[in-house]
Design a protein around this motif. Sequence first.
Motif, PDB file in Angstrom:
ATOM      1  N   MET A 151       0.839  -1.164   0.000  1.00 25.71           N
ATOM      2  CA  MET A 151       0.000   0.000   0.000  1.00 25.71           C
ATOM      3  C   MET A 151       0.892   1.238   0.000  1.00 25.71           C
ATOM      4  SD  MET A 151      -3.028   0.975   2.692  1.00 25.71           S
ATOM      5  CE  MET A 151      -3.770  -0.612   2.449  1.00 25.71           C
ATOM      6  N   PRO A 152       0.599   2.263  -0.837  1.00 22.44           N
ATOM      7  CA  PRO A 152       1.457   3.446  -0.906  1.00 22.44           C
ATOM      8  C   PRO A 152       1.320   4.308   0.342  1.00 22.44           C
ATOM      9  CG  PRO A 152      -0.466   3.717  -2.304  1.00 22.44           C
ATOM     10  CD  PRO A 152      -0.498   2.313  -1.783  1.00 22.44           C
ATOM     11  N   PRO A 153       2.340   5.130   0.613  1.00 24.80           N
ATOM     12  CA  PRO A 153       2.274   6.016   1.773  1.00 24.80           C
ATOM     13  C   PRO A 153       1.130   7.013   1.625  1.00 24.80           C
ATOM     14  CG  PRO A 153       4.476   5.995   0.816  1.00 24.80           C
ATOM     15  CD  PRO A 153       3.585   5.249  -0.117  1.00 24.80           C
ATOM     16  N   ASP A 154       0.597   7.462   2.763  1.00 24.10           N
ATOM     17  CA  ASP A 154      -0.426   8.490   2.687  1.00 24.10           C
ATOM     18  C   ASP A 154       0.240   9.835   2.453  1.00 24.10           C
ATOM     19  OD1 ASP A 154       0.630   9.279   5.104  1.00 24.10           O
ATOM     20  OD2 ASP A 154      -1.041   8.511   6.295  1.00 24.10           O
ATOM     21  N   ARG A 155      -0.530  10.908   2.414  1.00 25.36           N
ATOM     22  CA  ARG A 155       0.007  12.228   2.085  1.00 25.36           C
ATOM     23  C   ARG A 155       1.037  12.705   3.100  1.00 25.36           C
ATOM     24  NH1 ARG A 155      -2.057  16.380  -0.732  1.00 25.36           N
ATOM     25  NH2 ARG A 155      -1.845  15.416  -2.695  1.00 25.36           N
ATOM     26  N   ALA A 156       0.987  12.175   4.299  1.00 22.17           N
ATOM     27  CA  ALA A 156       1.949  12.592   5.316  1.00 22.17           C
ATOM     28  C   ALA A 156       3.223  11.756   5.279  1.00 22.17           C
ATOM     29  CB  ALA A 156       1.308  12.493   6.701  1.00 22.17           C
ATOM     30  N   GLY A 157       3.351  10.866   4.299  1.00 27.16           N
ATOM     31  CA  GLY A 157       4.550  10.045   4.177  1.00 27.16           C
ATOM     32  C   GLY A 157       4.530   8.815   5.047  1.00 27.16           C
ATOM     33  N   ASN A 158       3.382   8.524   5.680  1.00 23.71           N
ATOM     34  CA  ASN A 158       3.288   7.332   6.519  1.00 23.71           C
ATOM     35  C   ASN A 158       2.989   6.131   5.650  1.00 23.71           C
ATOM     36  OD1 ASN A 158       3.605   8.809   8.922  1.00 23.71           O
ATOM     37  ND2 ASN A 158       1.466   9.413   8.816  1.00 23.71           N
ATOM     38  N   ASN A 159       3.722   5.071   5.868  1.00 27.44           N
ATOM     39  CA  ASN A 159       3.574   3.865   5.076  1.00 27.44           C
ATOM     40  C   ASN A 159       2.795   2.836   5.887  1.00 27.44           C
ATOM     41  OD1 ASN A 159       3.827   1.942   3.125  1.00 27.44           O
ATOM     42  ND2 ASN A 159       6.057   1.923   3.110  1.00 27.44           N
ATOM     43  N   PRO A 160       1.475   2.698   5.635  1.00 30.55           N
ATOM     44  CA  PRO A 160       0.686   1.758   6.424  1.00 30.55           C
ATOM     45  C   PRO A 160       1.254   0.351   6.339  1.00 30.55           C
ATOM     46  CG  PRO A 160      -0.714   3.107   5.022  1.00 30.55           C
ATOM     47  CD  PRO A 160       0.705   3.373   4.627  1.00 30.55           C
ATOM     48  N   GLY A 161       1.303  -0.324   7.471  1.00 29.63           N
ATOM     49  CA  GLY A 161       1.759  -1.703   7.493  1.00 29.63           C
ATOM     50  C   GLY A 161       3.263  -1.858   7.491  1.00 29.63           C
ATOM     51  N   SER A 162       4.013  -0.752   7.595  1.00 28.77           N
ATOM     52  CA  SER A 162       5.472  -0.861   7.532  1.00 28.77           C
ATOM     53  C   SER A 162       6.082  -1.109   8.890  1.00 28.77           C
ATOM     54  CB  SER A 162       6.074   0.418   6.941  1.00 28.77           C
ATOM     55  OG  SER A 162       5.946   1.481   7.851  1.00 28.77           O
ATOM     56  N   GLY A 163       5.279  -1.015   9.957  1.00 28.32           N
ATOM     57  CA  GLY A 163       5.809  -1.217  11.291  1.00 28.32           C
ATOM     58  C   GLY A 163       6.675  -0.070  11.762  1.00 28.32           C
ATOM     59  N   GLY A 164       6.629   1.069  11.078  1.00 28.31           N
ATOM     60  CA  GLY A 164       7.368   2.249  11.511  1.00 28.31           C
ATOM     61  C   GLY A 164       8.740   2.390  10.885  1.00 28.31           C
ATOM     62  N   ASN A 165       9.239   1.408  10.181  1.00 29.09           N
ATOM     63  CA  ASN A 165      10.554   1.520   9.564  1.00 29.09           C
ATOM     64  C   ASN A 165      10.482   2.394   8.328  1.00 29.09           C
ATOM     65  OD1 ASN A 165      11.665  -0.162  11.469  1.00 29.09           O
ATOM     66  ND2 ASN A 165      11.306  -1.996  10.264  1.00 29.09           N
ATOM     67  N   GLY A 166      11.158   3.538   8.375  1.00 25.48           N
ATOM     68  CA  GLY A 166      11.198   4.429   7.225  1.00 25.48           C
ATOM     69  C   GLY A 166       9.894   5.133   6.980  1.00 25.48           C
ATOM     70  N   SER A 167       9.055   5.254   7.996  1.00 26.25           N
ATOM     71  CA  SER A 167       7.727   5.811   7.783  1.00 26.25           C
ATOM     72  C   SER A 167       7.663   7.308   7.960  1.00 26.25           C
ATOM     73  CB  SER A 167       6.728   5.152   8.727  1.00 26.25           C
ATOM     74  OG  SER A 167       7.020   5.526  10.056  1.00 26.25           O
ATOM     75  N   GLY A 168       8.725   7.945   8.413  1.00 21.92           N
ATOM     76  CA  GLY A 168       8.701   9.369   8.627  1.00 21.92           C
ATOM     77  C   GLY A 168       8.182   9.736  10.003  1.00 21.92           C
ATOM     78  N   GLU A 169       7.834   8.751  10.816  1.00 22.68           N
ATOM     79  CA  GLU A 169       7.401   8.932  12.192  1.00 22.68           C
ATOM     80  C   GLU A 169       6.286   9.949  12.320  1.00 22.68           C
ATOM     81  OE1 GLU A 169      10.921   9.812  14.431  1.00 22.68           O
ATOM     82  OE2 GLU A 169      11.719   7.814  14.148  1.00 22.68           O
ATOM     83  N   GLY A 170       5.305   9.937  11.429  1.00 23.47           N
ATOM     84  CA  GLY A 170       4.149  10.805  11.527  1.00 23.47           C
ATOM     85  C   GLY A 170       4.382  12.227  11.059  1.00 23.47           C
ATOM     86  N   ARG A 171       5.538  12.535  10.509  1.00 22.82           N
ATOM     87  CA  ARG A 171       5.833  13.877  10.018  1.00 22.82           C
ATOM     88  C   ARG A 171       5.161  14.077   8.675  1.00 22.82           C
ATOM     89  NH1 ARG A 171      10.576  15.564  13.137  1.00 22.82           N
ATOM     90  NH2 ARG A 171      10.558  17.476  11.949  1.00 22.82           N
ATOM     91  N   GLU A 172       4.779  15.317   8.395  1.00 28.17           N
ATOM     92  CA  GLU A 172       4.190  15.626   7.093  1.00 28.17           C
ATOM     93  C   GLU A 172       5.317  15.822   6.084  1.00 28.17           C
ATOM     94  OE1 GLU A 172       0.906  18.548   5.031  1.00 28.17           O
ATOM     95  OE2 GLU A 172       1.567  18.949   7.071  1.00 28.17           O
TER      96      GLU A 172
END
Length: 97
Positions: free
Chosen positions: A1-22
């Motif tokens: 699944m692609p990242p949402d507009r805030a750069g969060n990658n659903p299902g990634s477990g937080g690795n490389g997800s941008g930690e909730g940053r826009e």
Amino acid sequence: MPPDRAGNNPGSGGNGSGEGREVIFEYMPVGGSVKVTAVDVATGLEVSVVGPSTAAQHELERIAVRKLRYMLEKKEKEGQELEKKTPPESSGGGIVV
């Protein structure tokens, strides 16, 4: 699944997800490659990565977010302040975005 507009990658477990940053992404085709620029909205910090134009969009975004996160952590360790940049007062002409 692609990242949402805030750069969060659903299902990634937080690795490389941008930690909730826009994060804002910009794509620039360059021959058979594409340059992806990721900008952290809170700090104005931007990084770029280049990959093949055949690569999946979410993979290029994931790599750009990981590099952005690395640079944010590096700047924090160096003691540099990461605060929202404000544009200088304009004396005329142009558009401030």
